[in-house]
Design an enzyme around this catalytic site. Structure first.
Site, PDB file in Angstrom:
ATOM      1  N   ASP A   1       0.856  -1.184   0.000  1.00 20.08           N
ATOM      2  CA  ASP A   1       0.000   0.000   0.000  1.00 20.08           C
ATOM      3  C   ASP A   1       0.897   1.241   0.000  1.00 20.08           C
ATOM      4  OD1 ASP A   1      -2.145   1.669   0.015  1.00 20.08           O
ATOM      5  OD2 ASP A   1      -2.936   1.031   1.958  1.00 20.08           O
ATOM      6  N   ALA A   2       1.162   1.752  -1.198  1.00 18.54           N
ATOM      7  CA  ALA A   2       2.188   2.778  -1.395  1.00 18.54           C
ATOM      8  C   ALA A   2       1.597   4.060  -1.968  1.00 18.54           C
ATOM      9  CB  ALA A   2       3.255   2.253  -2.346  1.00 18.54           C
ATOM     10  N   LYS A   3       0.464   3.942  -2.675  1.00 18.09           N
ATOM     11  CA  LYS A   3      -0.206   5.090  -3.300  1.00 18.09           C
ATOM     12  C   LYS A   3       0.774   5.945  -4.089  1.00 18.09           C
ATOM     13  CE  LYS A   3      -3.966   4.852   0.034  1.00 18.09           C
ATOM     14  NZ  LYS A   3      -3.473   3.873   1.026  1.00 18.09           N
ATOM     15  N   ARG A   4       1.673   5.299  -4.832  1.00 20.18           N
ATOM     16  CA  ARG A   4       2.665   5.995  -5.638  1.00 20.18           C
ATOM     17  C   ARG A   4       2.067   6.511  -6.938  1.00 20.18           C
ATOM     18  NH1 ARG A   4       4.939   5.269  -1.221  1.00 20.18           N
ATOM     19  NH2 ARG A   4       7.098   4.616  -0.988  1.00 20.18           N
TER      20      ARG A   4
ATOM     21  N   THR B   1      -0.729  -0.268  -4.562  1.00 21.71           N
ATOM     22  CA  THR B   1      -1.748   0.765  -4.771  1.00 21.71           C
ATOM     23  C   THR B   1      -1.067   1.983  -5.389  1.00 21.71           C
ATOM     24  OG1 THR B   1      -1.466   1.705  -2.545  1.00 21.71           O
ATOM     25  CG2 THR B   1      -3.164   0.015  -2.814  1.00 21.71           C
TER      26      THR B   1
END
Lengths: 279, 279
Positions: free
Chosen positions: A100-103, A127
Site C-alpha cells: 500500500d504505497a499510493k505511488r 496501490t
C-alpha cells in the site's frame, strides 16, 4: 465463472477459494498502538517486524491477502525498510501481498517505484494514485503477473473534495474507473481499483463500470463501513473483491495473547466475508 | 514586497536573493545515466550518493533548492535510504531541500509519511498528491516551518487525463488550487503548488488564483518547457517560484569532469532564472 482473468487475478481467486475468505489483513503497525511489551524487548523497527510476523502466522488460515502500508515502515528509515522486506518474505506465498504505497510519478520515475516494489520487495501488487494520468500508472502495468490497484473512491473524509466532483454528469472517480479499464485492456499486468467501504453507493457504481476487475475495499470496521452492504455492492466473487481490515485485527489485544486474539477477530471477519460462487 | 510570508517561504526567498537564482536542481540519479566509472568504483547506492554529493558541491553557488526524487533512492532498498539521508545532509542548510515524494494517504497514515520526511530525513519541504483530499494533505501542513507542494498541473503527458477535466467550467487543477489556498489559510505550514513548465497557460491561471503561494515548476529542458515563458507566466519574485532542472544538469557529461560540467550548465540556467524584484 468462465470470464478471462489475468494471472494476478487467478492467483488471488485461488487463495480466496482455498481459504473461503475475501479478507485482506492491513498491516499498519502504529508504534503507539502495538503491545508495549514489544517495545521494551526490541528496537522500534524490529518490534513492528516481530509484531507483523506474529500477526501473519496467526491469521494466515483466514486471510487471502496482506496489505502492508509503506508509511508505517518508511518512518523508521533503513531499518524500517528491512522490517518491511522481512514482513513480506514471511507471508511466503501463502497469500497475496499488496504494497500500500499510493505511488504515482512521471513515467520515467514510476518505473523505478515499480522496480522497488515488484522486483526488490517482491510484492504481488501495489496501490497507485491516478492524479498524474496514464504515464504514471502504466509502468506498473508492464509487470505481467502483478496487480495494480488504482485509487478511485477512497474511504476517507477528504474523498469528497475532488473524487466526487461532477464532470459531464458523473463523478471524477467514475472517469478514473473508465480510464483504468482502458489501460488494463492494453497492458499485461492486472489493473484493479480501490473503492472504500464507506460509500457502498460509489462501490456499486464502480462495479457496474468495471465488472471483472478486482476491487480492494478499505474502510470496514474502524472507518465505519458495513460488510454485508459492501458484499452486496461489490459482486463478491473470488478474484473480484478484497476486503481490508487493519486496526480491528491488529489491536485486538495489548497483551502477550495479541496474535491469538487477532486470529479470533480475523476468523470471525473471514466468516462474514466468504466469496460468493457464480451459480 | 510587503506581503506576509510563512517561515518556509521567507527562507526560500532569502536563498533566492542571495544566489540571485530560482534554480532548483532535481536529483534523479538514474543508475543507467550516471557516469559509468562511478559504478565501477562503488556499490550502486554508494555510487548515486557520491554522484549527487559531487553535483551538490559543484552547483551550490547557483542553486536555491535541491529536489531529490525518492523513487531513485528507494529502488536500492535500505542502502538507498541511507544514500538519500547522506545527500540531504550534504546540502547542509545551503539551500532548500524538496523531498519529491508525491505522497498522500488517509490522515492517520500521512502523519507517518510527514514524520519520515520532515523529522527523520529533515527535508524542508515535500511534494504531495491531492487526490485523497484535505485529510491526506493537512498532516504535512501541521509542520510550522516546512513547505508542502501539492500537485496541481503536472508536466507529463498524462496530466491531461484528469487534471484538465472541466468541472463547473474550470479544469480540475484550478479546483485543487482553490482548495489548497483554503487549507493554507488555516494551517501553520506553507502550502505551495506544482505546475509544469510544459503548460505556461495553466501556470498563469494557477498564479492568478494563488498570487502569493510558492510554485514549484518542473519540466523545463528535457521535458520541453521554455524558461522565459515560464518566468513571465509565474510572477518570478523571490519566494514565489522554484524552477526545476534535472537531467540537463545531472547528465551534462559522462566523464570525470561531470560535476564541473554540471556546474557550467547550472550557472547558465541560473543566469536565465534571476528572480524579479518587486518595483
Amino acid at each position: 465463472m468462465s470470464e478471462y482473468m489475468k494471472p494476478f487475478q487467478r492467483r488471488l481467486a485461488s487463495f480466496q477459494k482455498a481459504r473461503q475468505s475475501l479478507l485482506c489483513v492491513g498491516l499498519d503497525p502504529d508504534i503507539e498502538r502495538i503491545p508495549s511489551f514489544l517495545l521494551a524487548r526490541y528496537e522500534p523497527a524490529e518490534a513492528i517486524s516481530v509484531f507483523c510476523r506474529e500477526i501473519i502466522e496467526a491469521t494466515a488460515p483466514f486471510a487471502s491477502a496482506y496489505k502492508p502500508n509503506l508509511a508505517f515502515f518508511e518512518m523508521f528509515g533503513p531499518p524500517g525498510l528491512e522490517a518491511l522486506a522481512d514482513v513480506i518474505r514471511s507471508v511466503g506465498g501463502r497469500a497475496i501481498v499488496v504494497a500500500d504505497a499510493k505511488r504515482g510519478d512521471i513515467g520515467n520515475t514510476s518505473r523505478f517505484y515499480a522496480h522497488a516494489v515488484f522486483d526488490d520487495l517482491k510484492a504481488d501488487s501495489i496501490t497507485v494514485s491516478p492524479y498524474m494520468g496514464h504515464d504514471s500508472v502504466t509502468p506498473f502495468l508492464e509487470f505481467a503477473d502483478r496487480g495494480v490497484f488504482v485509487l478511485a473512491r477512497t474511504s476517507n473524509t477528504g474523498a469528497a473534495d475532488f473524487q466526487e466532483r461532477i464532470i459531464d454528469g458523473e463523478p471524477l472517480y467514475l472517469h478514473v474507473v473508465r480510464e483504468v479499464v482502458r489501460w488494463d485492456a492494453s497492458h499485461p499486468g492486472a489493473a484493479g481499483l480501490v473503492a472504500g467501504a464507506t460509500s457502498p453507493e460509489a462501490l456499486a457504481r464502480i462495479r457496474r463500470n468495471a465488472a471483472s476487475m478486482p476491487i480492494l475495499i478499505p474502510g470496514v470496521g474502524a472507518q465505519g463501513g458495513d460488510i454485508d452492504e459492501v458484499m452486496a455492492a461489490a459482486d463478491a466473487r473470488p478474484g473480484l473483491v478484497l476486503i481490508n481490515s487493519s486496526r480491528q485485527i491488529l489491536y485486538a489485544s495489548q497483551d502477550e495473547d495479541y496474535a491469538r486474539r487477532a486470529a479470533d477477530v480475523a476468523a470471525s471477519l473471514a466468516e462474514s466475508m466468504k466469496p460468493i460462487e457464480a451459480g
